[in-house]
Design a protein around this motif. Structure first.
Motif, PDB file in Angstrom:
ATOM      1  N   VAL A   3       0.912  -1.054   0.101  1.00  0.00           N
ATOM      2  CA  VAL A   3       0.077   0.190   0.505  1.00  0.00           C
ATOM      3  C   VAL A   3       0.971   1.250  -0.162  1.00  0.00           C
ATOM      4  CG1 VAL A   3      -1.835   1.100   1.212  1.00  0.00           C
ATOM      5  CG2 VAL A   3      -1.763  -1.284   1.089  1.00  0.00           C
ATOM      6  N   ALA A   4       1.892   0.976   0.593  1.00  0.00           N
ATOM      7  CA  ALA A   4       2.483   2.483   1.109  1.00  0.00           C
ATOM      8  C   ALA A   4       3.564   2.713  -0.079  1.00  0.00           C
ATOM      9  CB  ALA A   4       3.632   2.409   2.213  1.00  0.00           C
ATOM     10  N   LEU A   5       4.078   1.677  -0.766  1.00  0.00           N
ATOM     11  CA  LEU A   5       4.905   1.941  -2.095  1.00  0.00           C
ATOM     12  C   LEU A   5       3.359   2.222  -3.022  1.00  0.00           C
ATOM     13  CD1 LEU A   5       7.197   1.431  -3.560  1.00  0.00           C
ATOM     14  CD2 LEU A   5       6.190  -1.190  -4.160  1.00  0.00           C
ATOM     15  N   GLU A   6       2.869   1.973  -3.556  1.00  0.00           N
ATOM     16  CA  GLU A   6       1.649   1.928  -4.243  1.00  0.00           C
ATOM     17  C   GLU A   6       1.063   3.868  -4.565  1.00  0.00           C
ATOM     18  OE1 GLU A   6       1.283   0.908  -7.512  1.00  0.00           O
ATOM     19  OE2 GLU A   6       1.718  -1.435  -6.885  1.00  0.00           O
ATOM     20  N   VAL A   7       0.749   4.367  -2.723  1.00  0.00           N
ATOM     21  CA  VAL A   7       0.610   5.287  -2.662  1.00  0.00           C
ATOM     22  C   VAL A   7       1.638   6.576  -3.339  1.00  0.00           C
ATOM     23  CG1 VAL A   7      -0.076   7.361  -1.289  1.00  0.00           C
ATOM     24  CG2 VAL A   7      -1.268   5.083  -0.880  1.00  0.00           C
ATOM     25  N   ILE A   8       3.113   6.209  -3.314  1.00  0.00           N
ATOM     26  CA  ILE A   8       4.580   6.470  -3.202  1.00  0.00           C
ATOM     27  C   ILE A   8       4.345   6.985  -4.734  1.00  0.00           C
ATOM     28  CG2 ILE A   8       6.244   6.794  -3.325  1.00  0.00           C
ATOM     29  CD1 ILE A   8       6.895   5.198  -0.256  1.00  0.00           C
ATOM     30  N   ARG A   9       4.173   5.650  -5.839  1.00  0.00           N
ATOM     31  CA  ARG A   9       4.370   5.760  -6.915  1.00  0.00           C
ATOM     32  C   ARG A   9       3.158   6.672  -7.865  1.00  0.00           C
ATOM     33  NH1 ARG A   9       5.637  -0.511  -7.691  1.00  0.00           N
ATOM     34  NH2 ARG A   9       8.052  -0.636  -8.123  1.00  0.00           N
ATOM     35  N   ALA A  10       2.347   6.406  -6.626  1.00  0.00           N
ATOM     36  CA  ALA A  10       1.033   7.381  -7.636  1.00  0.00           C
ATOM     37  C   ALA A  10       1.475   8.817  -7.474  1.00  0.00           C
ATOM     38  CB  ALA A  10       0.049   7.132  -7.236  1.00  0.00           C
ATOM     39  N   LEU A  11       1.937   9.465  -5.593  1.00  0.00           N
ATOM     40  CA  LEU A  11       2.299  10.680  -5.900  1.00  0.00           C
ATOM     41  C   LEU A  11       3.406  11.116  -6.632  1.00  0.00           C
ATOM     42  CD1 LEU A  11       2.176  10.493  -1.641  1.00  0.00           C
ATOM     43  CD2 LEU A  11       0.663  12.045  -3.160  1.00  0.00           C
ATOM     44  N   GLN A  12       4.479  10.609  -7.665  1.00  0.00           N
ATOM     45  CA  GLN A  12       5.527  11.007  -7.912  1.00  0.00           C
ATOM     46  C   GLN A  12       4.873  11.180  -9.469  1.00  0.00           C
ATOM     47  OE1 GLN A  12       8.246   7.082  -7.771  1.00  0.00           O
ATOM     48  NE2 GLN A  12       9.807   8.783  -7.754  1.00  0.00           N
ATOM     49  N   ASN A  67       5.595  19.535  -4.717  1.00  0.00           N
ATOM     50  CA  ASN A  67       6.268  19.447  -3.321  1.00  0.00           C
ATOM     51  C   ASN A  67       7.976  19.357  -3.060  1.00  0.00           C
ATOM     52  OD1 ASN A  67       4.054  21.456  -1.807  1.00  0.00           O
ATOM     53  ND2 ASN A  67       2.651  19.042  -2.707  1.00  0.00           N
ATOM     54  N   ARG A  68       8.317  18.967  -1.767  1.00  0.00           N
ATOM     55  CA  ARG A  68       9.611  17.960  -1.801  1.00  0.00           C
ATOM     56  C   ARG A  68       8.866  17.422  -1.716  1.00  0.00           C
ATOM     57  NH1 ARG A  68      13.612  19.063   2.047  1.00  0.00           N
ATOM     58  NH2 ARG A  68      15.268  17.592   1.439  1.00  0.00           N
ATOM     59  N   TYR A  69       9.464  16.052  -1.482  1.00  0.00           N
ATOM     60  CA  TYR A  69       9.118  14.271  -1.053  1.00  0.00           C
ATOM     61  C   TYR A  69      10.091  13.842  -0.577  1.00  0.00           C
ATOM     62  CZ  TYR A  69       4.251  15.139  -2.252  1.00  0.00           C
ATOM     63  OH  TYR A  69       2.989  15.360  -2.654  1.00  0.00           O
ATOM     64  N   ILE A  70      10.461  13.183   0.874  1.00  0.00           N
ATOM     65  CA  ILE A  70      11.891  12.238   0.479  1.00  0.00           C
ATOM     66  C   ILE A  70      11.285  11.042   1.503  1.00  0.00           C
ATOM     67  CG2 ILE A  70      13.511  11.652   2.817  1.00  0.00           C
ATOM     68  CD1 ILE A  70      13.706  15.464   2.886  1.00  0.00           C
ATOM     69  N   ILE A  71      11.552   9.571   1.746  1.00  0.00           N
ATOM     70  CA  ILE A  71      10.466   8.360   1.242  1.00  0.00           C
ATOM     71  C   ILE A  71      12.284   7.990   2.388  1.00  0.00           C
ATOM     72  CG2 ILE A  71       9.546   6.579   0.255  1.00  0.00           C
ATOM     73  CD1 ILE A  71       8.817   9.564  -0.544  1.00  0.00           C
ATOM     74  N   ALA A  72      11.038   7.721   3.679  1.00  0.00           N
ATOM     75  CA  ALA A  72      12.524   7.141   4.515  1.00  0.00           C
ATOM     76  C   ALA A  72      11.642   5.995   4.368  1.00  0.00           C
ATOM     77  CB  ALA A  72      12.185   8.130   6.172  1.00  0.00           C
ATOM     78  N   SER A  81      14.360   7.634  -7.322  1.00  0.00           N
ATOM     79  CA  SER A  81      14.126   8.798  -6.193  1.00  0.00           C
ATOM     80  C   SER A  81      13.513   9.389  -8.569  1.00  0.00           C
ATOM     81  CB  SER A  81      15.836   9.544  -6.240  1.00  0.00           C
ATOM     82  OG  SER A  81      15.886   8.978  -5.501  1.00  0.00           O
ATOM     83  N   SER A  82      13.245  10.174  -8.375  1.00  0.00           N
ATOM     84  CA  SER A  82      12.776  12.052  -9.359  1.00  0.00           C
ATOM     85  C   SER A  82      12.762  12.420  -8.935  1.00  0.00           C
ATOM     86  CB  SER A  82      11.006  11.492  -9.277  1.00  0.00           C
ATOM     87  OG  SER A  82      10.680  11.340  -8.831  1.00  0.00           O
ATOM     88  N   ALA A  83      12.601  13.706  -9.426  1.00  0.00           N
ATOM     89  CA  ALA A  83      13.136  15.386  -9.226  1.00  0.00           C
ATOM     90  C   ALA A  83      13.207  15.744  -8.567  1.00  0.00           C
ATOM     91  CB  ALA A  83      12.644  16.588 -10.406  1.00  0.00           C
ATOM     92  N   ASN A  84      11.325  15.363  -7.051  1.00  0.00           N
ATOM     93  CA  ASN A  84      11.337  16.043  -6.203  1.00  0.00           C
ATOM     94  C   ASN A  84      10.992  15.141  -5.471  1.00  0.00           C
ATOM     95  OD1 ASN A  84       9.077  15.194  -8.128  1.00  0.00           O
ATOM     96  ND2 ASN A  84       7.712  16.491  -6.418  1.00  0.00           N
ATOM     97  N   PHE A  85      11.366  14.036  -5.691  1.00  0.00           N
ATOM     98  CA  PHE A  85      11.471  12.730  -4.677  1.00  0.00           C
ATOM     99  C   PHE A  85      12.696  12.395  -4.653  1.00  0.00           C
ATOM    100  CE2 PHE A  85       7.147  12.841  -6.217  1.00  0.00           C
ATOM    101  CZ  PHE A  85       6.467  12.465  -5.173  1.00  0.00           C
ATOM    102  N   GLU A  86      13.575  12.083  -2.843  1.00  0.00           N
ATOM    103  CA  GLU A  86      14.142  11.556  -2.502  1.00  0.00           C
ATOM    104  C   GLU A  86      14.240  10.474  -1.947  1.00  0.00           C
ATOM    105  OE1 GLU A  86      18.141  13.060  -0.054  1.00  0.00           O
ATOM    106  OE2 GLU A  86      16.598  14.393  -0.351  1.00  0.00           O
ATOM    107  N   ILE A  87      14.685   9.384  -2.066  1.00  0.00           N
ATOM    108  CA  ILE A  87      14.537   8.730  -1.235  1.00  0.00           C
ATOM    109  C   ILE A  87      16.377   8.326  -0.211  1.00  0.00           C
ATOM    110  CG2 ILE A  87      14.854   5.950  -1.198  1.00  0.00           C
ATOM    111  CD1 ILE A  87      13.953   6.356  -3.589  1.00  0.00           C
ATOM    112  N   LYS A  88      15.685   8.386   1.287  1.00  0.00           N
ATOM    113  CA  LYS A  88      16.527   8.491   2.144  1.00  0.00           C
ATOM    114  C   LYS A  88      16.425   7.315   2.892  1.00  0.00           C
ATOM    115  CE  LYS A  88      19.389  10.229   4.204  1.00  0.00           C
ATOM    116  NZ  LYS A  88      20.914  11.414   4.829  1.00  0.00           N
ATOM    117  N   VAL A  89      17.945   6.273   2.590  1.00  0.00           N
ATOM    118  CA  VAL A  89      17.659   5.167   3.613  1.00  0.00           C
ATOM    119  C   VAL A  89      18.276   5.201   4.722  1.00  0.00           C
ATOM    120  CG1 VAL A  89      18.867   2.129   3.624  1.00  0.00           C
ATOM    121  CG2 VAL A  89      18.267   3.502   1.260  1.00  0.00           C
TER     122      VAL A  89
END
Length: 377
Positions: free
Chosen positions: A26-35, A41-46, A57-65
């Motif tokens: 669910v989390a993964l699909e929601v994030i993909r939809a928001l992308q 907006n700026r997004y950081i995916i923790a 990652s995409s222009a305004n989506f940063e993945i942070k491990v």
């Protein structure tokens, strides 16, 4: 006044693990939809460490491990640290729990409050028991300061409002969606009838969680085998052989062992093929806050025999065969009815396909984005 760009952290700790489960998808699909929906907006995916880097990652989506496999440290120490260093405006936690003592607005997806209810059965592992204790401790404290609670059905919304009356103005139902990957593999052309006997087996996503009702389902399957003229096999996924052997012995059902095929884990990208190959999907769960697998099966053109309880009727409508999950004869009767009535079978294929189209991750993403936009800083 110009619209203010927000920095939104989305907690998705477990989406990189190999063996993902419901809330992870669910989390993964929601994030993909928001992308796809939000380039402003700026997004950081923790996320936590893992081998399946299923999100880019995409222009305004940063993945942070955040490098910790300890859930408590990850959530209560590393995630708050990320909030401070990134100057975040909103935190969205996607899987029931969240850090304590937040200084920014919290959006919390609370899939269910099963952990606050009387426990069903006693088959939980030590890990599951510790998780239940943690949720019972953290969630009531977090809910005292939450900005918005997202839940996945009106059934669950009512449960949460009853348990936490102060949330009545802060809780919103946002339905899950079905990935477009789930679809019939052989789509009939105009004038063709939908295939009746799709496959030689019933599909059951087994699980040791008592709410999944495995014991009653196995007893119902034995009852079905006694009466069926077809005697289709049962493909049991997400369960190990040793556990099944022990359970069959305990239930005095070793005689049906040869009719059961066990797959300990089926990767999510393989489920489309499995749903398509199955004659029908068994989903006799006792308690569901949504029931995404039944929609996935419907989207593949596979009829469903399921329970008449919890959120299932809200999601499935009149497009399935309903049974009483506590009555093994009722479950077996549902199986036999679907097997013996070709017209019913064909109608449920058509109706299930139509029903599944009402649920999309794009809709889920749009509703989630609207919630972010409603947070005034």
């Amino acid at each position: 006044m110009a619209k203010k760009k927000k920095t939104i952290i989305i907690e998705a700790q477990r989406i990189f693990r190999l063996n993902k489960h419901g809330m992870d998808f669910v989390a993964l699909e929601v994030i993909r939809a928001l992308q796809k929906l939000d380039t402003f907006n700026r997004y950081i995916i923790a996320v936590g460490p893992g081998e399946d880097c299923c999100l880019e990652s995409s222009a305004n989506f940063e993945i942070k491990v955040l490098e910790s496999s300890n859930y408590f440290i990850w959530e209560q120490l590393l995630l708050p640290k990320l909030i401070k260093t990134s100057n975040a405006d909103i935190l969205h936690c996607t899987s029931n729990t969240a850090p304590l003592g937040l200084s920014i607005p919290l959006v919390l997806t609370l899939h269910d409050i099963i952990f606050m209810e009387k426990k069903i059965g006693s088959n939980s592992s030590m890990y599951q028991n510790l998780g239940r204790i943690y949720r019972r401790w953290v969630v009531p404290r977090v809910l005292k300061r939450v900005h918005t609670v997202i839940t996945v059905s009106n059934f669950e919304k009512r449960n949460i409002e009853t348990a936490f009356p102060h949330l009545q103005k802060n809780i919103i139902t946002v339905y899950n969606g079905v990935s477009s990957r789930f679809k019939p593999m052989d789509i009939p052309t105009e004038g063709q009838s939908l295939k009746f006997d799709k496959g030689p087996f019933w599909l059951l996503l087994g699980n040791t969680d008592p709410k999944k009702n495995l014991r009653n389902t196995l007893m119902a399957y034995a009852f079905y085998l006694e009466r069926s003229t077809h005697k289709k096999r049962l493909l049991l996924a997400d369960l190990d052989h040793a556990y099944l052997e022990k359970l069959l012995k305990e239930l005095d059902l070793l005689a049906i062992k040869d009719f059961i095929v066990v797959e300990e884990y089926i990767a999510h990208d393989k489920l489309v093929e499995v749903y398509n190959d199955a004659f029908a999907f068994l989903y006799p769960s006792v308690r569901e806050s949504f029931g995404l697998p039944l929609l996935e099966a419907m989207a593949c053109g596979t009829p469903v025999v399921t329970s008449n309880t919890s959120a299932i009727p809200e999601v499935a409508g009149d497009n399935v065969v309903y049974t009483d999950p506590m009555d093994i004869k009722s479950i077996a009767a549902g199986m036999l009815k679907l097997e013996d009535e070709p017209q019913l079978y064909s109608s449920l294929v058509s109706k299930g396909l139509a029903r599944s189209e009402a649920f999309s991750w794009e809709h889920t993403g749009k509703h989630t984005l609207a919630i972010y936009e409603s947070v005034h800083l």
